[in-house]
Design an enzyme around this catalytic site. Sequence first.
Site, PDB file in Angstrom:
ATOM      1  N   CYS A  52     -69.321 -91.213  11.625  1.00 56.80           N
ATOM      2  CA  CYS A  52     -70.164 -90.578  12.634  1.00 56.80           C
ATOM      3  C   CYS A  52     -71.377 -89.926  12.001  1.00 56.80           C
ATOM      4  O   CYS A  52     -71.281 -89.347  10.918  1.00 56.80           O
ATOM      5  CB  CYS A  52     -69.380 -89.479  13.356  1.00 56.80           C
ATOM      6  SG  CYS A  52     -67.814 -89.980  14.093  1.00 56.80           S
ATOM      7  N   CYS A  53     -72.480 -90.003  12.697  1.00 54.62           N
ATOM      8  CA  CYS A  53     -73.663 -89.200  12.405  1.00 54.62           C
ATOM      9  C   CYS A  53     -74.352 -88.982  13.754  1.00 54.62           C
ATOM     10  O   CYS A  53     -73.850 -89.414  14.788  1.00 54.62           O
ATOM     11  CB  CYS A  53     -74.565 -89.841  11.360  1.00 54.62           C
ATOM     12  SG  CYS A  53     -75.408 -91.347  11.857  1.00 54.62           S
TER      13      CYS A  53
END
Length: 160
Positions: free
Chosen positions: A64-65
Site C-alpha cells: 500500500c501507498c
Amino acid sequence: MRISVSSDMNEPVARLLVEELRRRGHEVRVHGALEAGADPRWAVCSEAAARDVAAGAADQAVVCCWTGTGASIAANKVPGVRAALCTDAYTADGARRWNDANVLALGLRLTSEPVLREILDAWFTAVPSEDPEDRENVARVGRLEEDRRVSPSDGRSPAA
C-alpha cells in the site's frame, strides 16, 4: 495463508487491512509504517513484502501507498512477483484469475472499508485460470523477467 503487508503510512485503511486479514485466519507479517522502527518509504517496504513472496516466506502480499502506484511499481521490480493495483473487486478478481497476480497493491487514499472488504473477497475467492492462453500470457511475463537479465546480442526482441 502467509501474507506480507506493507504500507508507507500508518493509515486507518492499512490497519484495517491487517486486522481483516488476521480475522480471515491469515498469518500476517507487516513492513513499513505498520512495523515499529521500520523504514516506511514506499519503495523500501513494498520491496520487502514482495521479496517475502519471491523467497517463499509469504504466499502473497498486499502493498500500500497513497495511490498504490508506487507500491505496485516497486513490487513488480522483484523477480517472480506479479503485482496488480486494484481499485475494485472486479479488477482484483481479474488480476488473480487471468494474471495469476501474487501481490495486491492498494491505494490508501480512495480505498474505503467496504471497498477493501469487497476487494479482499474477490482476491481470495478467485483462482488462477487454467485456460492455455491465460497460462501462456503468465509464462511470457516470466520470460520477460529472464530476458531482462540477459541483453540480446542480435537486436531481436528477447521475448519473441
